[in-house]
Motif scaffolding. Structure first.
Motif, PDB file in Angstrom:
ATOM      1  N   GLU A 143     -28.474 -23.377 -10.006  1.00 43.44           N
ATOM      2  CA  GLU A 143     -27.547 -24.209 -10.779  1.00 43.44           C
ATOM      3  C   GLU A 143     -26.119 -24.177 -10.239  1.00 43.44           C
ATOM      4  O   GLU A 143     -25.316 -25.047 -10.573  1.00 43.44           O
ATOM      5  CB  GLU A 143     -27.553 -23.780 -12.245  1.00 43.44           C
ATOM      6  CG  GLU A 143     -28.690 -24.350 -13.064  1.00 43.44           C
ATOM      7  CD  GLU A 143     -30.008 -23.627 -12.833  1.00 43.44           C
ATOM      8  OE1 GLU A 143     -31.053 -24.135 -13.273  1.00 43.44           O
ATOM      9  OE2 GLU A 143     -29.999 -22.546 -12.197  1.00 43.44           O
ATOM     10  N   TYR A 203     -25.651 -27.331  -8.497  1.00 41.77           N
ATOM     11  CA  TYR A 203     -25.428 -28.416  -9.447  1.00 41.77           C
ATOM     12  C   TYR A 203     -23.982 -28.404  -9.947  1.00 41.77           C
ATOM     13  O   TYR A 203     -23.319 -29.447  -9.997  1.00 41.77           O
ATOM     14  CB  TYR A 203     -26.354 -28.276 -10.660  1.00 41.77           C
ATOM     15  CG  TYR A 203     -27.826 -28.437 -10.394  1.00 41.77           C
ATOM     16  CD1 TYR A 203     -28.309 -28.971  -9.201  1.00 41.77           C
ATOM     17  CD2 TYR A 203     -28.762 -28.076 -11.369  1.00 41.77           C
ATOM     18  CE1 TYR A 203     -29.660 -29.123  -8.982  1.00 41.77           C
ATOM     19  CE2 TYR A 203     -30.119 -28.233 -11.153  1.00 41.77           C
ATOM     20  CZ  TYR A 203     -30.568 -28.752  -9.959  1.00 41.77           C
ATOM     21  OH  TYR A 203     -31.909 -28.903  -9.753  1.00 41.77           O
ATOM     22  N   GLN A 233     -23.797 -27.328 -18.465  1.00 38.66           N
ATOM     23  CA  GLN A 233     -24.001 -28.158 -19.653  1.00 38.66           C
ATOM     24  C   GLN A 233     -22.675 -28.717 -20.163  1.00 38.66           C
ATOM     25  O   GLN A 233     -22.577 -29.903 -20.511  1.00 38.66           O
ATOM     26  CB  GLN A 233     -24.675 -27.316 -20.743  1.00 38.66           C
ATOM     27  CG  GLN A 233     -25.023 -28.089 -21.992  1.00 38.66           C
ATOM     28  CD  GLN A 233     -25.969 -27.311 -22.888  1.00 38.66           C
ATOM     29  OE1 GLN A 233     -27.177 -27.361 -22.709  1.00 38.66           O
ATOM     30  NE2 GLN A 233     -25.417 -26.585 -23.855  1.00 38.66           N
ATOM     31  N   PHE A 288     -21.488 -31.566 -17.854  1.00 42.54           N
ATOM     32  CA  PHE A 288     -22.197 -32.817 -18.132  1.00 42.54           C
ATOM     33  C   PHE A 288     -21.687 -33.460 -19.414  1.00 42.54           C
ATOM     34  O   PHE A 288     -21.466 -34.671 -19.472  1.00 42.54           O
ATOM     35  CB  PHE A 288     -23.707 -32.552 -18.245  1.00 42.54           C
ATOM     36  CG  PHE A 288     -24.454 -32.713 -16.956  1.00 42.54           C
ATOM     37  CD1 PHE A 288     -24.490 -33.941 -16.313  1.00 42.54           C
ATOM     38  CD2 PHE A 288     -25.131 -31.641 -16.385  1.00 42.54           C
ATOM     39  CE1 PHE A 288     -25.185 -34.112 -15.119  1.00 42.54           C
ATOM     40  CE2 PHE A 288     -25.827 -31.790 -15.198  1.00 42.54           C
ATOM     41  CZ  PHE A 288     -25.865 -33.029 -14.555  1.00 42.54           C
ATOM     42  N   TYR A 312     -28.724 -29.110 -21.106  1.00 42.44           N
ATOM     43  CA  TYR A 312     -29.324 -28.943 -19.785  1.00 42.44           C
ATOM     44  C   TYR A 312     -30.605 -28.135 -19.920  1.00 42.44           C
ATOM     45  O   TYR A 312     -30.627 -27.078 -20.548  1.00 42.44           O
ATOM     46  CB  TYR A 312     -28.370 -28.213 -18.832  1.00 42.44           C
ATOM     47  CG  TYR A 312     -29.058 -27.792 -17.549  1.00 42.44           C
ATOM     48  CD1 TYR A 312     -29.334 -28.732 -16.565  1.00 42.44           C
ATOM     49  CD2 TYR A 312     -29.456 -26.470 -17.353  1.00 42.44           C
ATOM     50  CE1 TYR A 312     -29.993 -28.363 -15.401  1.00 42.44           C
ATOM     51  CE2 TYR A 312     -30.106 -26.098 -16.196  1.00 42.44           C
ATOM     52  CZ  TYR A 312     -30.380 -27.049 -15.218  1.00 42.44           C
ATOM     53  OH  TYR A 312     -31.044 -26.678 -14.074  1.00 42.44           O
ATOM     54  N   LYS A 370     -33.803 -26.499 -17.603  1.00 42.88           N
ATOM     55  CA  LYS A 370     -34.341 -26.204 -16.275  1.00 42.88           C
ATOM     56  C   LYS A 370     -35.625 -27.004 -16.076  1.00 42.88           C
ATOM     57  O   LYS A 370     -36.424 -27.158 -16.996  1.00 42.88           O
ATOM     58  CB  LYS A 370     -34.635 -24.710 -16.124  1.00 42.88           C
ATOM     59  CG  LYS A 370     -33.390 -23.847 -16.080  1.00 42.88           C
ATOM     60  CD  LYS A 370     -33.727 -22.398 -15.834  1.00 42.88           C
ATOM     61  CE  LYS A 370     -34.231 -22.158 -14.416  1.00 42.88           C
ATOM     62  NZ  LYS A 370     -33.163 -22.352 -13.405  1.00 42.88           N
ATOM     63  N   ASN A 400     -35.729 -30.199 -15.437  1.00 44.09           N
ATOM     64  CA  ASN A 400     -35.562 -31.596 -15.838  1.00 44.09           C
ATOM     65  C   ASN A 400     -35.803 -32.502 -14.617  1.00 44.09           C
ATOM     66  O   ASN A 400     -35.072 -32.423 -13.628  1.00 44.09           O
ATOM     67  CB  ASN A 400     -34.148 -31.808 -16.376  1.00 44.09           C
ATOM     68  CG  ASN A 400     -33.924 -33.230 -16.889  1.00 44.09           C
ATOM     69  OD1 ASN A 400     -34.703 -34.132 -16.609  1.00 44.09           O
ATOM     70  ND2 ASN A 400     -32.855 -33.411 -17.634  1.00 44.09           N
ATOM     71  N   ILE A 402     -32.742 -34.568 -13.151  1.00 45.69           N
ATOM     72  CA  ILE A 402     -31.478 -33.907 -12.822  1.00 45.69           C
ATOM     73  C   ILE A 402     -30.804 -34.520 -11.600  1.00 45.69           C
ATOM     74  O   ILE A 402     -29.577 -34.648 -11.564  1.00 45.69           O
ATOM     75  CB  ILE A 402     -31.689 -32.381 -12.602  1.00 45.69           C
ATOM     76  CG1 ILE A 402     -30.344 -31.668 -12.464  1.00 45.69           C
ATOM     77  CG2 ILE A 402     -32.593 -32.125 -11.410  1.00 45.69           C
ATOM     78  CD1 ILE A 402     -29.465 -31.753 -13.690  1.00 45.69           C
TER      79      ILE A 402
END
Length: 230
Positions: free
Chosen positions: A132, A135, A156, A159, A170, A172, A174, A177
């Protein structure tokens, strides 16, 4: 009206020429093909991301096989070697690039896994501490070591801020993503921030490079596989 002998010979020559050109085009495409094998520690989070990425980038020089294994560190490297051997024998071909994707987690053999992968000729898209991080770098720079759970919270929040949706959660694994990151984050920032983090470290004790990630290098290769042929 039939063909004259001369016309038949000319027609046959054209057909042979066209067949030869078609064969050459086919050979050129094969010469440009870059075969990737990507073996991930996770069975959903990382595979979903890379599967979406390669679907988004149309390329005539790339063929990708993605495996999610649910293993970590050295055990994952050993399994990657097995998968590579099995698939190359089964399909009578060889992979041009083999990437292993894994996180630091709580394992003590993180450095050993990276070194073993290198010894076997594999590339390691490792992240310390959690995937992450890659991300989150789409939104903000982060050079402070935090827990895996904290990455989830920060991601999260990032976003929610960009989406204007306080109810976003969020999860995991997904499968959406990648598209969410493309819509609300900035991949160019993530790549730049990842390089900045690596510049903070200059030794081989990767377990202490926290936070840090190599995922951007794999992303670059998947987006621009032709560069491997230059």
């Amino acid at each position: 009206m039939g063909y004259s002998r001369k016309e038949e010979i000319a027609k046959l020559r054209r057909e042979r020429k066209e067949a030869k050109a078609a064969k050459k085009r086919k050979e050129n495409v094969r010469e440009k093909l870059v075969r990737f094998l990507i073996v991930c520690e996770g069975t959903k989070t990382e595979p979903h991301y890379f599967e979406a990425l390669i679907k988004n980038y149309i390329s005539t020089v790339r063929e990708v096989t993605i495996e999610g294994e649910g293993r970590a560190t050295v055990a994952l490297i050993d399994r990657t070697q097995e998968i590579k051997t099995e698939l190359e024998r089964k399909n009578a071909m060889s992979f041009d690039r083999v990437w292993v994707v894994f996180d630091k987690d709580d394992f003590d053999d993180f450095n050993d896994a990276i070194k073993k992968a290198h010894k076997l000729g594999f590339q390691s898209a490792w992240t310390n501490e959690a995937f992450e991080l890659w991300y989150y770098l789409h939104f903000e720079y982060l050079d402070t070591a935090i827990s895996r759970e904290a990455y989830i919270d920060k991601l999260q929040d990032a976003f929610r801020k960009k989406m204007g949706d306080e109810g976003f959660k969020y999860r995991k694994g997904n499968p959406d993503i990648y598209s969410l990151l493309q819509q609300y984050g900035r991949e160019d920032l993530a790549k730049r921030f990842a390089k900045q983090l690596r510049a903070l470290h200059n030794d081989g004790n990767y377990a202490m490079h926290k936070p840090c990630t190599i995922v951007d290098k794999l992303v670059e290769e998947l987006e621009h596989p032709g560069r491997l042929l230059e």
